[in-house]
Design a protein around this motif. Sequence first.
Motif, PDB file in Angstrom:
ATOM      1  N   ALA A  14     -27.090 -28.049  21.859  1.00 17.71           N
ATOM      2  CA  ALA A  14     -26.890 -29.491  21.704  1.00 17.71           C
ATOM      3  C   ALA A  14     -26.333 -30.112  22.980  1.00 17.71           C
ATOM      4  O   ALA A  14     -26.744 -31.216  23.387  1.00 17.71           O
ATOM      5  CB  ALA A  14     -25.952 -29.772  20.534  1.00 17.71           C
ATOM      6  N   GLU A  15     -25.417 -29.412  23.633  1.00 18.09           N
ATOM      7  CA  GLU A  15     -24.844 -29.915  24.888  1.00 18.09           C
ATOM      8  C   GLU A  15     -25.896 -29.967  25.984  1.00 18.09           C
ATOM      9  O   GLU A  15     -25.953 -30.928  26.769  1.00 18.09           O
ATOM     10  CB  GLU A  15     -23.683 -29.025  25.324  1.00 18.09           C
ATOM     11  N   LEU A  16     -26.731 -28.947  26.052  1.00 11.07           N
ATOM     12  CA  LEU A  16     -27.781 -28.919  27.066  1.00 11.07           C
ATOM     13  C   LEU A  16     -28.775 -30.057  26.867  1.00 11.07           C
ATOM     14  O   LEU A  16     -29.244 -30.664  27.838  1.00 11.07           O
ATOM     15  CB  LEU A  16     -28.507 -27.568  27.029  1.00 11.07           C
ATOM     16  N   VAL A  17     -29.080 -30.369  25.623  1.00 10.48           N
ATOM     17  CA  VAL A  17     -29.998 -31.476  25.345  1.00 10.48           C
ATOM     18  C   VAL A  17     -29.389 -32.796  25.808  1.00 10.48           C
ATOM     19  O   VAL A  17     -30.075 -33.641  26.393  1.00 10.48           O
ATOM     20  CB  VAL A  17     -30.348 -31.536  23.842  1.00 10.48           C
ATOM     21  N   GLU A  18     -28.094 -32.965  25.567  1.00  7.52           N
ATOM     22  CA  GLU A  18     -27.442 -34.213  25.987  1.00  7.52           C
ATOM     23  C   GLU A  18     -27.336 -34.313  27.500  1.00  7.52           C
ATOM     24  O   GLU A  18     -27.425 -35.407  28.064  1.00  7.52           O
ATOM     25  CB  GLU A  18     -26.072 -34.334  25.326  1.00  7.52           C
ATOM     26  N   VAL A 281     -33.535 -23.829  31.031  1.00 15.29           N
ATOM     27  CA  VAL A 281     -33.111 -23.787  29.632  1.00 15.29           C
ATOM     28  C   VAL A 281     -34.263 -23.447  28.696  1.00 15.29           C
ATOM     29  O   VAL A 281     -34.046 -22.860  27.627  1.00 15.29           O
ATOM     30  CB  VAL A 281     -32.443 -25.122  29.202  1.00 15.29           C
ATOM     31  N   CYS A 282     -35.480 -23.793  29.101  1.00 16.58           N
ATOM     32  CA  CYS A 282     -36.634 -23.452  28.262  1.00 16.58           C
ATOM     33  C   CYS A 282     -37.009 -21.987  28.408  1.00 16.58           C
ATOM     34  O   CYS A 282     -37.302 -21.302  27.416  1.00 16.58           O
ATOM     35  CB  CYS A 282     -37.822 -24.345  28.596  1.00 16.58           C
ATOM     36  N   GLU A 283     -37.008 -21.478  29.635  1.00 18.11           N
ATOM     37  CA  GLU A 283     -37.370 -20.082  29.865  1.00 18.11           C
ATOM     38  C   GLU A 283     -36.349 -19.127  29.266  1.00 18.11           C
ATOM     39  O   GLU A 283     -36.694 -18.011  28.855  1.00 18.11           O
ATOM     40  CB  GLU A 283     -37.530 -19.828  31.361  1.00 18.11           C
ATOM     41  N   SER A 284     -35.091 -19.561  29.189  1.00 16.23           N
ATOM     42  CA  SER A 284     -34.051 -18.715  28.593  1.00 16.23           C
ATOM     43  C   SER A 284     -34.073 -18.763  27.073  1.00 16.23           C
ATOM     44  O   SER A 284     -33.400 -17.982  26.409  1.00 16.23           O
ATOM     45  CB  SER A 284     -32.671 -19.165  29.079  1.00 16.23           C
ATOM     46  N   GLY A 285     -34.838 -19.697  26.526  1.00 14.96           N
ATOM     47  CA  GLY A 285     -34.915 -19.840  25.080  1.00 14.96           C
ATOM     48  C   GLY A 285     -33.774 -20.635  24.468  1.00 14.96           C
ATOM     49  O   GLY A 285     -33.663 -20.734  23.245  1.00 14.96           O
ATOM     50  N   GLN A 286     -32.936 -21.241  25.304  1.00 10.58           N
ATOM     51  CA  GLN A 286     -31.804 -22.004  24.784  1.00 10.58           C
ATOM     52  C   GLN A 286     -32.234 -23.332  24.166  1.00 10.58           C
ATOM     53  O   GLN A 286     -31.616 -23.806  23.221  1.00 10.58           O
ATOM     54  CB  GLN A 286     -30.793 -22.254  25.902  1.00 10.58           C
ATOM     55  N   VAL A 287     -33.269 -23.929  24.734  1.00 12.75           N
ATOM     56  CA  VAL A 287     -33.766 -25.203  24.231  1.00 12.75           C
ATOM     57  C   VAL A 287     -35.292 -25.153  24.213  1.00 12.75           C
ATOM     58  O   VAL A 287     -35.911 -24.673  25.172  1.00 12.75           O
ATOM     59  CB  VAL A 287     -33.303 -26.387  25.108  1.00 12.75           C
ATOM     60  N   ALA A 288     -35.882 -25.663  23.148  1.00 10.07           N
ATOM     61  CA  ALA A 288     -37.341 -25.696  23.059  1.00 10.07           C
ATOM     62  C   ALA A 288     -37.889 -26.850  23.888  1.00 10.07           C
ATOM     63  O   ALA A 288     -37.303 -27.934  23.935  1.00 10.07           O
ATOM     64  CB  ALA A 288     -37.772 -25.848  21.605  1.00 10.07           C
ATOM     65  N   ALA A 290     -40.317 -28.678  23.232  1.00 12.75           N
ATOM     66  CA  ALA A 290     -40.629 -29.811  22.358  1.00 12.75           C
ATOM     67  C   ALA A 290     -39.418 -30.718  22.161  1.00 12.75           C
ATOM     68  O   ALA A 290     -39.559 -31.941  22.021  1.00 12.75           O
ATOM     69  CB  ALA A 290     -41.127 -29.301  21.010  1.00 12.75           C
ATOM     70  N   GLU A 291     -38.235 -30.130  22.152  1.00  7.75           N
ATOM     71  CA  GLU A 291     -37.017 -30.920  21.991  1.00  7.75           C
ATOM     72  C   GLU A 291     -36.797 -31.822  23.197  1.00  7.75           C
ATOM     73  O   GLU A 291     -36.418 -32.988  23.069  1.00  7.75           O
ATOM     74  CB  GLU A 291     -35.812 -29.984  21.805  1.00  7.75           C
ATOM     75  N   LEU A 292     -37.062 -31.300  24.381  1.00 11.84           N
ATOM     76  CA  LEU A 292     -36.914 -32.100  25.596  1.00 11.84           C
ATOM     77  C   LEU A 292     -38.016 -33.153  25.679  1.00 11.84           C
ATOM     78  O   LEU A 292     -37.778 -34.256  26.186  1.00 11.84           O
ATOM     79  CB  LEU A 292     -36.920 -31.200  26.829  1.00 11.84           C
ATOM     80  N   ASP A 293     -39.201 -32.817  25.185  1.00 10.96           N
ATOM     81  CA  ASP A 293     -40.280 -33.815  25.132  1.00 10.96           C
ATOM     82  C   ASP A 293     -39.872 -34.984  24.232  1.00 10.96           C
ATOM     83  O   ASP A 293     -40.161 -36.150  24.536  1.00 10.96           O
ATOM     84  CB  ASP A 293     -41.568 -33.188  24.589  1.00 10.96           C
ATOM     85  N   ARG A 294     -39.200 -34.669  23.130  1.00  9.16           N
ATOM     86  CA  ARG A 294     -38.724 -35.719  22.223  1.00  9.16           C
ATOM     87  C   ARG A 294     -37.726 -36.628  22.947  1.00  9.16           C
ATOM     88  O   ARG A 294     -37.780 -37.864  22.823  1.00  9.16           O
ATOM     89  CB  ARG A 294     -38.069 -35.092  20.993  1.00  9.16           C
ATOM     90  N   VAL A 295     -36.842 -36.018  23.724  1.00 10.64           N
ATOM     91  CA  VAL A 295     -35.866 -36.797  24.493  1.00 10.64           C
ATOM     92  C   VAL A 295     -36.579 -37.709  25.486  1.00 10.64           C
ATOM     93  O   VAL A 295     -36.219 -38.878  25.655  1.00 10.64           O
ATOM     94  CB  VAL A 295     -34.882 -35.865  25.223  1.00 10.64           C
TER      95      VAL A 295
END
Length: 329
Positions: A14-18, A281-288, A290-295
């Motif tokens: 969640a922090e990485l997404v923000e 963050v995507c390659e490590s699997g921490q964030v998808a 698709a989630e960043l695309d939504r952002v």
Amino acid sequence: MTDTITEAAELGAAELVEVYRSMRTIRVFEERVHAEFATGDIPGFVHLYAGEEASAVGVCAHLDDRDSIASTHRGHGHCIAKGVDVKAMMAEIFGRRSGACNGKGGSMHIADLSKGMLGANGIVGGGPPLICGTALAGKLAGNGAVSVAFFGDGASNQGTTLEAMNLASVWNLPAVFVAENNGYAEATASTWSVAADNIADRAAGFGMPGVIVDGFDFFAVHEAAGEAVARAREGGGPTLIEVKLTRYYGHFEGDQQTYRGDEVARARERTDCLARFRARVCESGQVAAAELDRVDGEVAALVDEAVTEARAAAKPTEADLHTDVYVAY
């Protein structure tokens, strides 16, 4: 220091997404201001922060509303990273009454004291002395507040900056000085105008730690800033951080940039802070992804709304000339 992979692991999804949202907002906001300025509808000068997002977000991720920052003429990124409302910022840049400063400050003077944003500043080196005041207030109040001054390589040679760093050490203030070295003071290369090889080397003269970080790497900035902010909160005094990065646009909108070669194209292709963050963050699997695309979609919509509302908002009137002149205590 721990490495940046460990640093990444310490931040939850969640922090990485923000973090990504904040950096993406700065990028899209600046790209849109670049386009809107070309229409002639934005008054005054504009200095864009695109390319430097990891610095503002990496530092401000450790701050809250009790903390203060002082910015520069290139202040949009600092404002967004500190939580200033994006729509109020856009309205201010368009010179509208609904702006953060009622349309009277424009791009170079956005402020929001409720967020601890002391203001962008048209004076080179104007910010460092301001944070000595707020840092002293925090020290006397004992509330753990920290003050941060962002300044450029040009301001690193200003007496105001050097005096502020000296004062911060003499008074052992909870302050952090962040030198954003993008290589140029307007069109003058820092390699020519700054005597020391690194701005951070000057920290020793003021009895404070000096750290150099890669401004294209959010995690490197975040780690260095975290240590500096924690040190300040714990009574350990000030720190000087030099963030080395590249601005993607000219010193100001309309700058022909004849003093630069292909460095911007290379930075965009090889070291872009948003691309590096997303890949890690995507390659490590921490964030998808698709989630960043939504952002990305949410940020684009927000900036679109900000421009639409700013264009429709009222401008200050003659009656507004005599307001906001004095502060009533």
